[in-house]
Design a protein around this motif. Structure first.
Motif, PDB file in Angstrom:
ATOM      1  N   UNK A 191       0.056  -1.286  -0.177  1.00 51.17           N
ATOM      2  CA  UNK A 191       0.053   0.226  -0.085  1.00 51.17           C
ATOM      3  C   UNK A 191       0.626   0.869  -0.097  1.00 51.17           C
ATOM      4  N   UNK A 192       1.545   1.119   0.544  1.00 57.83           N
ATOM      5  CA  UNK A 192       2.475   2.150   0.717  1.00 57.83           C
ATOM      6  C   UNK A 192       3.269   2.439  -0.766  1.00 57.83           C
ATOM      7  N   UNK A 193       3.600   1.641  -1.688  1.00 53.06           N
ATOM      8  CA  UNK A 193       4.265   1.312  -2.314  1.00 53.06           C
ATOM      9  C   UNK A 193       3.518   2.559  -3.739  1.00 53.06           C
ATOM     10  N   UNK A 194       2.187   1.409  -4.358  1.00 55.35           N
ATOM     11  CA  UNK A 194       1.839   2.029  -4.601  1.00 55.35           C
ATOM     12  C   UNK A 194       0.975   3.980  -4.220  1.00 55.35           C
ATOM     13  N   UNK A 195       1.222   4.205  -2.850  1.00 57.24           N
ATOM     14  CA  UNK A 195       0.905   5.747  -2.399  1.00 57.24           C
ATOM     15  C   UNK A 195       2.069   6.354  -2.448  1.00 57.24           C
ATOM     16  N   UNK A 196       3.137   5.792  -2.648  1.00 50.33           N
ATOM     17  CA  UNK A 196       4.521   6.500  -2.465  1.00 50.33           C
ATOM     18  C   UNK A 196       4.811   7.460  -0.921  1.00 50.33           C
ATOM     19  N   UNK A 197       4.010   6.733  -0.346  1.00 48.55           N
ATOM     20  CA  UNK A 197       3.752   7.249   0.979  1.00 48.55           C
ATOM     21  C   UNK A 197       3.750   6.877   1.958  1.00 48.55           C
ATOM     22  N   UNK A 198       3.801   7.118   3.490  1.00 50.89           N
ATOM     23  CA  UNK A 198       3.581   6.341   4.698  1.00 50.89           C
ATOM     24  C   UNK A 198       2.900   7.436   5.755  1.00 50.89           C
ATOM     25  N   UNK A 199       2.287   7.379   6.879  1.00 49.85           N
ATOM     26  CA  UNK A 199       2.440   8.530   8.135  1.00 49.85           C
ATOM     27  C   UNK A 199       3.312   8.146   8.969  1.00 49.85           C
ATOM     28  N   UNK A 200       3.987   9.862  10.026  1.00 46.96           N
ATOM     29  CA  UNK A 200       4.841  10.120  10.372  1.00 46.96           C
ATOM     30  C   UNK A 200       5.014   9.090  11.321  1.00 46.96           C
ATOM     31  N   UNK A 201       4.278   8.363  11.776  1.00 47.54           N
ATOM     32  CA  UNK A 201       3.593   6.844  12.815  1.00 47.54           C
ATOM     33  C   UNK A 201       4.906   5.810  12.439  1.00 47.54           C
ATOM     34  N   UNK A 202       4.001   5.369  10.962  1.00 49.03           N
ATOM     35  CA  UNK A 202       5.290   4.016  10.132  1.00 49.03           C
ATOM     36  C   UNK A 202       6.588   5.010   9.910  1.00 49.03           C
ATOM     37  N   UNK A 203       6.806   5.744   9.933  1.00 49.95           N
ATOM     38  CA  UNK A 203       8.323   6.552   9.327  1.00 49.95           C
ATOM     39  C   UNK A 203       9.257   6.342  10.962  1.00 49.95           C
ATOM     40  N   UNK A 204       8.945   7.116  12.155  1.00 50.18           N
ATOM     41  CA  UNK A 204       8.869   7.092  13.092  1.00 50.18           C
ATOM     42  C   UNK A 204       9.444   5.546  13.946  1.00 50.18           C
ATOM     43  N   UNK A 205       8.136   4.756  14.105  1.00 52.07           N
ATOM     44  CA  UNK A 205       8.532   3.148  14.496  1.00 52.07           C
ATOM     45  C   UNK A 205       9.457   2.585  13.844  1.00 52.07           C
ATOM     46  N   UNK A 206       9.065   2.171  12.351  1.00 49.52           N
ATOM     47  CA  UNK A 206      10.590   2.122  11.647  1.00 49.52           C
ATOM     48  C   UNK A 206      11.804   2.557  11.469  1.00 49.52           C
ATOM     49  N   UNK A 207      12.562   4.120  11.429  1.00 47.39           N
ATOM     50  CA  UNK A 207      13.206   4.390  12.325  1.00 47.39           C
ATOM     51  C   UNK A 207      13.585   4.090  13.635  1.00 47.39           C
ATOM     52  N   UNK A 208      13.191   3.632  14.831  1.00 47.35           N
ATOM     53  CA  UNK A 208      12.934   3.672  15.726  1.00 47.35           C
ATOM     54  C   UNK A 208      13.509   2.196  16.156  1.00 47.35           C
ATOM     55  N   UNK A 209      13.079   1.129  15.386  1.00 45.57           N
ATOM     56  CA  UNK A 209      13.541  -0.690  15.303  1.00 45.57           C
ATOM     57  C   UNK A 209      14.691  -0.065  14.555  1.00 45.57           C
ATOM     58  N   UNK A 210      15.390  -0.068  12.938  1.00 45.43           N
ATOM     59  CA  UNK A 210      16.349  -0.108  12.089  1.00 45.43           C
ATOM     60  C   UNK A 210      17.766   0.843  13.708  1.00 45.43           C
ATOM     61  N   UNK A 211      17.255   1.987  14.748  1.00 44.60           N
ATOM     62  CA  UNK A 211      18.180   3.147  14.786  1.00 44.60           C
ATOM     63  C   UNK A 211      18.549   2.127  16.228  1.00 44.60           C
ATOM     64  N   UNK A 212      17.713   0.714  16.594  1.00 41.50           N
ATOM     65  CA  UNK A 212      17.344   0.192  17.826  1.00 41.50           C
ATOM     66  C   UNK A 212      17.058   1.190  19.099  1.00 41.50           C
TER      67      UNK A 212
END
Length: 369
Positions: free
Chosen positions: A190-211
């Motif tokens: 869905x994000x690929x189709x929209x080429x966008x994501x929510x702020x929460x999705x980005x922040x939670x992803x970044x929090x996970x990747x950066x540990x």
């Protein structure tokens, strides 16, 4: 009230007097009970370029500016900064000020009221402001250090987003691009189709990747000598306690500038001081009445060391996302977060931060053996 945006749960709207600063207008403080510290600065033709030059975590532009009123005559270092005003952050500072015996006061800036940058005032070299901009005046945590101190900004807690941000559905193409840059396989269909994501999705992803969500802290920036900074990519590549400790050892610790004193001796002295500071901070947060009823989100630890050591301090900064927890809600600051729990992992982050500095100490011991 008509024309005002609604407040998020737990947020507040603070109404206080404001001071409009023009070219010949002195800066006047407003904190009750500190009248002696708020004598108007009588200056004609006062310089108003205030760009903050030491930015460890990317804060800057016109968001945080130096205020040279009352700067030290010997060093030229300002005693105050002004930061773009946030009602919730102002409320948190005011509440902390009211807790006069709170042990956390030793580790935070002091709040000195609100000011406006007036018409025609130079705003960090970006030209005159079209409209007055509201700022809050804070004590400069770097004022007791020699020019060009080593500064490190570490995000604290297991999440960087508020509970309210979880339900915000606005799609952000800019954050999608940042996600793809970090991990091309991360976006959903869905994000690929929209080429966008929510702020929460980005922040939670970044929090996970950066540990951050695992360790409860991450280094967001290291800077010293006024200009030298560590690339973000290098900081993000360090994801274990040992790797992060190596980054601190190699990039934050100041070299010796005293003949006859080795770099190793200065490094060891700074590390010992930081460990003492962190242990004292842990005692303060565990006993702070002000913090017991708050969730700590988006706050950071600011580590500062003199350019030639061994003086070093650690501070708790950034209270804009900090909220009082709902009535009847008890946060432990050590449990993992679930929606509605308001847990922040503050104690997890502090414990791991202390473990990281102990690893720095161990690495130095091995190197000096």
């Amino acid at each position: 009230r008509p024309g005002e945006e609604p407040l998020a749960p737990g947020a507040v709207r603070v109404k206080k007097k404001k001071v409009v600063i023009g070219i010949d207008t002195p800066l006047v403080g407003e904190r009750p009970g500190d009248e002696d510290q708020f004598t108007p600065v009588q200056e004609k033709s006062r310089k108003l370029k205030r760009m903050l030059t030491t930015q460890a975590a990317g804060h800057g532009g016109s968001n945080i500016l130096k205020d040279f009123a009352g700067a030290s005559e010997s060093t030229g270092v300002p005693k105050f900064i002004i930061k773009v005003a946030d009602n919730n952050e102002i409320f948190n500072y005011m509440q902390l000020e009211e807790s006069k015996d709170d042990p956390l006061l030793r580790f935070t800036s002091r709040f000195y009221g609100e000011v406006l940058l007036g018409f025609g005032e130079e705003d960090g070299g970006t030209g005159s402001t079209a409209e007055p901009k509201q700022y809050m005046r804070l004590s400069n945590l770097l004022s007791s250090f020699v020019r060009g101190p080593h500064v490190m900004d570490c995000k604290l807690g297991i999440r960087s987003f508020t509970e309210e941000e979880v339900s915000v559905g606005k799609l952000r193409p800019d954050l999608y691009k940042r996600m793809v840059a970090m991990d091309p396989s991360a976006p959903t269909a869905e994000e690929r189709e929209a080429k966008a994501c929510t702020k929460y999705r980005w922040m939670s992803f970044n929090d996970r990747v950066t540990k951050l969500s695992e360790l409860g802290f991450r280094i967001d920036g290291i800077q010293h000598s006024g200009t030298v900074s560590v690339p973000k990519a290098e900081l993000k590549a360090a994801t274990t306690i040992k790797e992060i400790a190596t980054v601190i050892r190699d990039n934050f610790l100041p070299p010796s500038q005293t003949p006859g004193t080795s770099d190793h001796a200065v490094h060891c002295a700074v590390v010992e001081q930081m460990l003492l500071e962190l242990e004292s901070l842990r005692e303060a947060v565990e006993s702070s009445p002000w913090l017991q009823v708050r969730e700590v989100v988006g706050s950071s630890l600011l580590f500062v060391a003199d350019a030639d050591g061994p003086k070093a301090r650690v501070f708790l900064i950034d209270f804009a996302k900090m909220r009082k927890v709902p009535e009847g809600c008890v946060v432990t600051h050590s449990a993992r977060w679930e929606l509605g729990s308001h847990e922040d992992g503050l104690f997890i982050g502090l414990a791991n931060m202390i473990a990281c500095w102990r690893e720095v100490k161990a690495q130095l011991a091995r190197a000096g053996a």
